[in-house]
Design a protein around this motif. Structure first.
Motif, mmCIF file in Angstrom:
data_model
loop_
_atom_site.group_PDB
_atom_site.id
_atom_site.type_symbol
_atom_site.label_atom_id
_atom_site.label_comp_id
_atom_site.label_asym_id
_atom_site.label_seq_id
_atom_site.Cartn_x
_atom_site.Cartn_y
_atom_site.Cartn_z
ATOM 1 N N ASN A 191 0.760 -1.450 0.057
ATOM 2 C CA ASN A 191 -0.023 -0.130 0.021
ATOM 3 C C ASN A 191 1.100 1.087 -0.022
ATOM 4 O O ASN A 191 0.384 2.235 -0.550
ATOM 5 C CB ASN A 191 -0.828 -0.077 1.272
ATOM 6 N N ASP A 192 2.093 1.190 0.460
ATOM 7 C CA ASP A 192 2.957 2.262 0.578
ATOM 8 C C ASP A 192 3.374 2.696 -0.944
ATOM 9 O O ASP A 192 3.883 3.842 -1.117
ATOM 10 C CB ASP A 192 4.184 2.025 1.286
ATOM 11 N N TYR A 193 3.041 1.720 -2.013
ATOM 12 C CA TYR A 193 3.518 2.129 -3.487
ATOM 13 C C TYR A 193 2.336 2.298 -4.110
ATOM 14 O O TYR A 193 2.418 2.684 -5.466
ATOM 15 C CB TYR A 193 4.223 1.122 -3.911
ATOM 16 N N MET A 194 1.104 2.047 -3.597
ATOM 17 C CA MET A 194 0.074 2.090 -4.471
ATOM 18 C C MET A 194 -0.647 3.652 -4.579
ATOM 19 O O MET A 194 -0.367 4.417 -3.777
ATOM 20 C CB MET A 194 -1.228 1.216 -3.970
ATOM 21 N N VAL A 195 -1.016 4.034 -5.853
ATOM 22 C CA VAL A 195 -1.745 5.403 -6.039
ATOM 23 C C VAL A 195 -3.038 5.227 -6.320
ATOM 24 O O VAL A 195 -3.274 4.626 -7.286
ATOM 25 C CB VAL A 195 -0.600 5.991 -7.201
ATOM 26 N N GLY A 196 -3.745 5.877 -5.502
ATOM 27 C CA GLY A 196 -5.379 5.633 -5.704
ATOM 28 C C GLY A 196 -5.898 4.710 -5.542
ATOM 29 O O GLY A 196 -7.220 4.196 -5.789
ATOM 30 N N LYS A 197 -5.046 3.467 -4.884
ATOM 31 C CA LYS A 197 -5.631 2.331 -4.787
ATOM 32 C C LYS A 197 -5.129 1.715 -3.764
ATOM 33 O O LYS A 197 -4.152 2.002 -3.132
ATOM 34 C CB LYS A 197 -5.530 1.286 -6.024
ATOM 35 N N GLU A 198 -5.793 0.397 -2.885
ATOM 36 C CA GLU A 198 -5.251 -0.172 -1.830
ATOM 37 C C GLU A 198 -5.536 -1.586 -1.500
ATOM 38 O O GLU A 198 -6.577 -1.990 -2.053
ATOM 39 C CB GLU A 198 -5.624 0.514 -0.385
ATOM 40 N N PHE A 199 -4.680 -2.380 -1.183
ATOM 41 C CA PHE A 199 -4.740 -3.731 -0.876
ATOM 42 C C PHE A 199 -5.546 -3.994 0.478
ATOM 43 O O PHE A 199 -5.209 -3.243 1.711
ATOM 44 C CB PHE A 199 -3.524 -4.266 -0.677
ATOM 45 N N LYS A 200 -6.472 -4.614 0.519
ATOM 46 C CA LYS A 200 -7.409 -4.872 1.807
ATOM 47 C C LYS A 200 -7.427 -6.353 2.063
ATOM 48 O O LYS A 200 -7.589 -7.174 1.206
ATOM 49 C CB LYS A 200 -8.839 -4.227 1.607
ATOM 50 N N TYR A 201 -7.243 -6.763 3.390
ATOM 51 C CA TYR A 201 -7.437 -8.147 3.982
ATOM 52 C C TYR A 201 -8.437 -7.872 4.965
ATOM 53 O O TYR A 201 -8.151 -7.194 6.049
ATOM 54 C CB TYR A 201 -5.935 -8.711 4.158
ATOM 55 N N ASP A 202 -9.846 -8.979 4.825
ATOM 56 C CA ASP A 202 -10.588 -8.848 5.981
ATOM 57 C C ASP A 202 -10.333 -10.080 6.815
ATOM 58 O O ASP A 202 -10.111 -11.174 6.404
ATOM 59 C CB ASP A 202 -11.841 -8.917 4.922
ATOM 60 N N THR A 203 -10.069 -9.787 8.177
ATOM 61 C CA THR A 203 -9.663 -10.792 9.066
ATOM 62 C C THR A 203 -10.829 -11.636 9.468
ATOM 63 O O THR A 203 -10.704 -12.987 9.869
ATOM 64 C CB THR A 203 -9.036 -10.263 10.423
ATOM 65 N N SER A 204 -12.002 -11.150 9.138
ATOM 66 C CA SER A 204 -13.318 -11.983 9.682
ATOM 67 C C SER A 204 -13.440 -13.015 8.607
ATOM 68 O O SER A 204 -13.996 -14.276 8.640
ATOM 69 C CB SER A 204 -14.336 -11.200 9.931
ATOM 70 N N SER A 205 -13.334 -12.710 7.084
ATOM 71 C CA SER A 205 -13.826 -13.722 6.221
ATOM 72 C C SER A 205 -12.601 -14.014 5.382
ATOM 73 O O SER A 205 -12.571 -14.972 4.451
ATOM 74 C CB SER A 205 -14.563 -12.888 5.072
ATOM 75 N N PHE A 206 -11.178 -13.602 5.740
ATOM 76 C CA PHE A 206 -9.791 -14.058 4.962
ATOM 77 C C PHE A 206 -10.124 -13.526 3.715
ATOM 78 O O PHE A 206 -9.750 -14.354 2.680
ATOM 79 C CB PHE A 206 -9.657 -15.642 5.193
ATOM 80 N N HIS A 207 -10.775 -12.460 3.533
ATOM 81 C CA HIS A 207 -10.999 -12.179 1.788
ATOM 82 C C HIS A 207 -9.914 -11.030 1.598
ATOM 83 O O HIS A 207 -9.803 -10.253 2.096
ATOM 84 C CB HIS A 207 -12.389 -11.687 1.852
ATOM 85 N N PHE A 208 -9.254 -11.369 0.427
ATOM 86 C CA PHE A 208 -8.332 -10.284 -0.135
ATOM 87 C C PHE A 208 -8.673 -9.289 -1.337
ATOM 88 O O PHE A 208 -9.155 -10.275 -2.345
ATOM 89 C CB PHE A 208 -7.022 -11.035 -0.426
ATOM 90 N N THR A 209 -8.779 -8.369 -1.478
ATOM 91 C CA THR A 209 -9.039 -7.422 -2.411
ATOM 92 C C THR A 209 -8.369 -6.155 -2.756
ATOM 93 O O THR A 209 -7.521 -5.787 -1.791
ATOM 94 C CB THR A 209 -10.551 -6.898 -2.340
ATOM 95 N N ILE A 210 -8.320 -5.696 -4.106
ATOM 96 C CA ILE A 210 -7.335 -4.457 -4.399
ATOM 97 C C ILE A 210 -8.698 -3.455 -4.843
ATOM 98 O O ILE A 210 -9.543 -3.887 -5.708
ATOM 99 C CB ILE A 210 -6.610 -4.542 -5.478
ATOM 100 N N LYS A 213 -9.035 3.634 -3.655
ATOM 101 C CA LYS A 213 -8.850 4.089 -2.338
ATOM 102 C C LYS A 213 -10.448 4.623 -1.970
ATOM 103 O O LYS A 213 -10.614 5.555 -2.720
ATOM 104 C CB LYS A 213 -8.020 5.129 -2.087
ATOM 105 N N GLY A 214 -10.690 4.358 -0.691
ATOM 106 C CA GLY A 214 -11.970 4.969 -0.157
ATOM 107 C C GLY A 214 -13.251 4.206 -0.583
ATOM 108 O O GLY A 214 -14.277 4.453 -0.174
ATOM 109 N N ALA A 215 -13.150 3.432 -1.693
ATOM 110 C CA ALA A 215 -14.494 2.573 -2.038
ATOM 111 C C ALA A 215 -14.485 1.465 -1.633
ATOM 112 O O ALA A 215 -13.600 0.756 -1.286
ATOM 113 C CB ALA A 215 -14.254 2.192 -3.627
ATOM 114 N N ASP A 216 -15.749 0.820 -1.147
ATOM 115 C CA ASP A 216 -15.964 -0.157 -0.332
ATOM 116 C C ASP A 216 -17.014 -1.292 -1.255
ATOM 117 O O ASP A 216 -17.029 -2.378 -0.963
ATOM 118 C CB ASP A 216 -16.770 -0.058 0.936
#
Length: 307
Positions: A191-210, A213-216
């Motif tokens: 995430n330190d290198y991403m521009v306008g986007k972010e890596f997300k890891y959900d600990t409750s569902s073990f789900h990974f997404t890109i 930024k700010g969008a759900d």
């Protein structure tokens, strides 16, 4: 080649780490299926294994990949491993707890950890447990009992039973957090290198997404192959360092500035060195910015070694 291989093997054994070599051209943008058109999936897998075997061995790994499937596979395998661990641990906890009840072990429960647990921590622990194991109503009841215990010095038998169960859940949560550290840290450093986007890891569902930024919403999800060339280089390397099973690596990298902006160049080697799995680092570069940081004192010109 044999003297070089022997020298590398000597380095590997003395460092007790595998050598990770990143050549100048270390990622081929196209997927293997687009390069070898007309081949069926089985033949593509065989070619992929053959190319991988030529680059990987006991002594060193040469990190050249096609497309981003290797990163996808590393992330998915990590997620599956965490999900398996969670399911097995919770099942074992449930069965072993029956014996604890029969033996009245709940009467000796230590309430110190429970009383110090924050509301967020309690929620994080309970959110990991699926509805099939613990219903929403039972979770809410458990929350209320824990809150009551924090303010009441005297606990009845019912509260003791619940607190004993929750201390086991807390121990499970701590072990799972340790195992999750690799994918959490992978997301953080990328995430330190991403521009306008972010890596997300959900600990409750073990789900990974890109996502942007700010969008759900799910429609904003970004696929790995949509990243820029520089982002792909970053993500590929850090997926190997963080998600390859906890191996120790001594990293050799040629032209680390490849496809990287100047701000990225200044921090790239520092982030590699600071990874828990990196035991050492040697980089050859033409860029004055790669060592424009605290590593500058270790930088030398090749001319210094010519007699």
């Amino acid at each position: 080649m044999e003297p070089l291989r022997q020298a590398l093997e000597g380095i590997r054994q003395s460092l007790k780490a595998q050598l990770l070599y990143l050549p100048t051209y270390r990622r081929i943008e196209q997927e293997l299926s687009l390069i070898f058109k007309g081949l069926d999936e089985r033949e593509l897998r065989n070619r992929g294994r053959m190319l991988t075997a030529q680059r990987k061995g006991e002594t060193f790994v040469e990190l050249i990949e096609f497309g981003m499937k290797d990163v996808d596979e590393a992330v998915n395998e990590t997620r599956k491993e965490l999900d398996r661990f969670a399911r097995e641990s919770l099942n074992n906890l449930t069965f072993s707890y029956l014996g604890d009840i029969v033996e009245h072990k709940y009467t000796n429960v230590d309430l110190k950890k429970i009383k110090s647990a924050t509301k967020d921590k309690v929620d994080n622990i309970l959110n990991r447990i699926q509805e099939t194991i613990l219903s929403s109503a039972n979770k809410q009841h458990l929350r209320q009992v824990i809150e009551d215990v924090k303010t009441d010095e005297q606990q009845d038998q019912h509260a003791q039973v619940i607190c004993h169960y929750f201390t086991k859940l807390m121990a499970f949560h701590e072990k799972l957090e340790e195992k999750e550290a690799k994918i959490v840290n992978f997301c953080r450093v990328c995430n330190d290198y991403m521009v306008g986007k972010e890596f997300k890891y959900d600990t409750s569902s073990f789900h990974f997404t890109i996502r942007h930024k700010g969008a759900d919403d799910a429609s904003s999800e970004i696929k790995l192959h949509h990243l820029s060339s520089g982002e792909k280089q970053i993500v590929s390397l850090f997926s190997h360092l963080y998600l390859s099973g906890g191996k120790k690596y001594f990293v050799l990298i040629d032209e680390p500035e490849l496809s990287l902006s100047v701000p990225w160049q200044r921090k790239f080697l520092l982030d590699i060195r600071n990874a828990d799995f990196c035991t050492g680092l040697v980089a050859v570069t033409h860029s004055p910015f790669i060592y424009d940081n605290e590593l500058k004192k270790y930088a030398h010109g090749l001319g210094e070694f010519v007699v």
